[in-house]
Design an enzyme around this catalytic site. Structure first.
Site, PDB file in Angstrom:
ATOM      1  N   HIS A  48      -8.995  -7.198  -5.491  1.00 28.20           N
ATOM      2  CA  HIS A  48      -8.350  -8.054  -6.481  1.00 28.20           C
ATOM      3  C   HIS A  48      -8.812  -9.492  -6.247  1.00 28.20           C
ATOM      4  O   HIS A  48      -9.145  -9.877  -5.118  1.00 28.20           O
ATOM      5  CB  HIS A  48      -6.834  -7.992  -6.340  1.00 28.20           C
ATOM      6  CG  HIS A  48      -6.232  -6.710  -6.823  1.00 28.20           C
ATOM      7  ND1 HIS A  48      -4.918  -6.619  -7.226  1.00 28.20           N
ATOM      8  CD2 HIS A  48      -6.755  -5.463  -6.965  1.00 28.20           C
ATOM      9  CE1 HIS A  48      -4.651  -5.377  -7.590  1.00 28.20           C
ATOM     10  NE2 HIS A  48      -5.754  -4.662  -7.438  1.00 28.20           N
ATOM     11  N   GLU A  50      -7.213 -12.272  -5.951  1.00 21.64           N
ATOM     12  CA  GLU A  50      -6.463 -13.010  -4.936  1.00 21.64           C
ATOM     13  C   GLU A  50      -6.881 -12.608  -3.522  1.00 21.64           C
ATOM     14  O   GLU A  50      -7.055 -13.465  -2.652  1.00 21.64           O
ATOM     15  CB  GLU A  50      -4.948 -12.759  -5.075  1.00 21.64           C
ATOM     16  CG  GLU A  50      -4.374 -13.131  -6.415  1.00 21.64           C
ATOM     17  CD  GLU A  50      -4.273 -11.961  -7.385  1.00 21.64           C
ATOM     18  OE1 GLU A  50      -3.239 -11.893  -8.086  1.00 21.64           O
ATOM     19  OE2 GLU A  50      -5.207 -11.134  -7.448  1.00 21.64           O
ATOM     20  N   CYS A  78       0.227  -8.970  -8.113  1.00 18.07           N
ATOM     21  CA  CYS A  78       0.873  -7.667  -7.937  1.00 18.07           C
ATOM     22  C   CYS A  78       1.529  -7.625  -6.555  1.00 18.07           C
ATOM     23  O   CYS A  78       1.452  -8.586  -5.786  1.00 18.07           O
ATOM     24  CB  CYS A  78      -0.167  -6.556  -8.070  1.00 18.07           C
ATOM     25  SG  CYS A  78      -1.359  -6.513  -6.697  1.00 18.07           S
ATOM     26  N   CYS A  81      -1.032  -8.189  -3.647  1.00 13.33           N
ATOM     27  CA  CYS A  81      -1.474  -9.580  -3.548  1.00 13.33           C
ATOM     28  C   CYS A  81      -0.338 -10.505  -3.139  1.00 13.33           C
ATOM     29  O   CYS A  81      -0.542 -11.434  -2.354  1.00 13.33           O
ATOM     30  CB  CYS A  81      -2.096 -10.021  -4.870  1.00 13.33           C
ATOM     31  SG  CYS A  81      -3.623  -9.108  -5.238  1.00 13.33           S
TER      32      CYS A  81
END
Length: 143
Positions: A48, A50, A78, A81
């Site tokens: 992801h 992040e 999410c 993260c």
């Protein structure tokens, strides 16, 4: 947020969901690292924006603690993260679009501000929210 949006556009070129992230130094003037979703390219479910930006920022400063730093991201983090944000000790999270289906920084869950945790970053939401949301909407409409 404009830099994070640039990163989100890079994710689209790689066939991934357009999410981009930037980690700023404690003084807010230096970009320590950037990232965009790379799950499709790397076949890594943890790739992801992040997570990648946090890893790169930690490598840049030479320490896992990112105290004082700010993470700017186009979509609400999410749970994975959000957990990484707490663990990395960033001071603040700035995000654009809310994620009503999987957000963990205020919409569906609020992991980053859970009082049971030892670190709770400040959360600033809604920065360029319409532009961030439009990019996601267009991506999924085209799919």
């Amino acid at each position: 947020m404009r830099l994070a949006l640039d990163e989100a556009h890079r994710a689209v070129r790689g066939g991934d969901v357009p999410v981009g992230a930037v980690v700023l130094s404690a003084d807010g003037t230096t970009v320590l690292a950037t990232g965009h979703n790379e799950r499709e390219v790397t076949h890594d479910p943890t790739a992801h924006a992040e997570i990648l930006a946090l890893r790169r920022a930690a490598a840049e400063v030479g320490e896992w603690r990112l105290s004082g730093c700010t993470l700017v991201v186009t979509l609400e983090p999410c749970t994975m993260c959000a957990g990484a944000l707490v663990q990395s000790r960033v001071d603040r999270v700035v995000y654009g679009a809310r994620d009503e289906k999987a957000g963990a920084a205020g919409s569906l869950w609020d992991l980053v501000r859970d009082r049971r945790l030892n670190h709770r970053p400040e959360v600033i939401e809604g920065v360029l929210a319409d532009e961030c949301a439009r990019l996601l909407t267009e991506f999924f409409r085209d799919r």
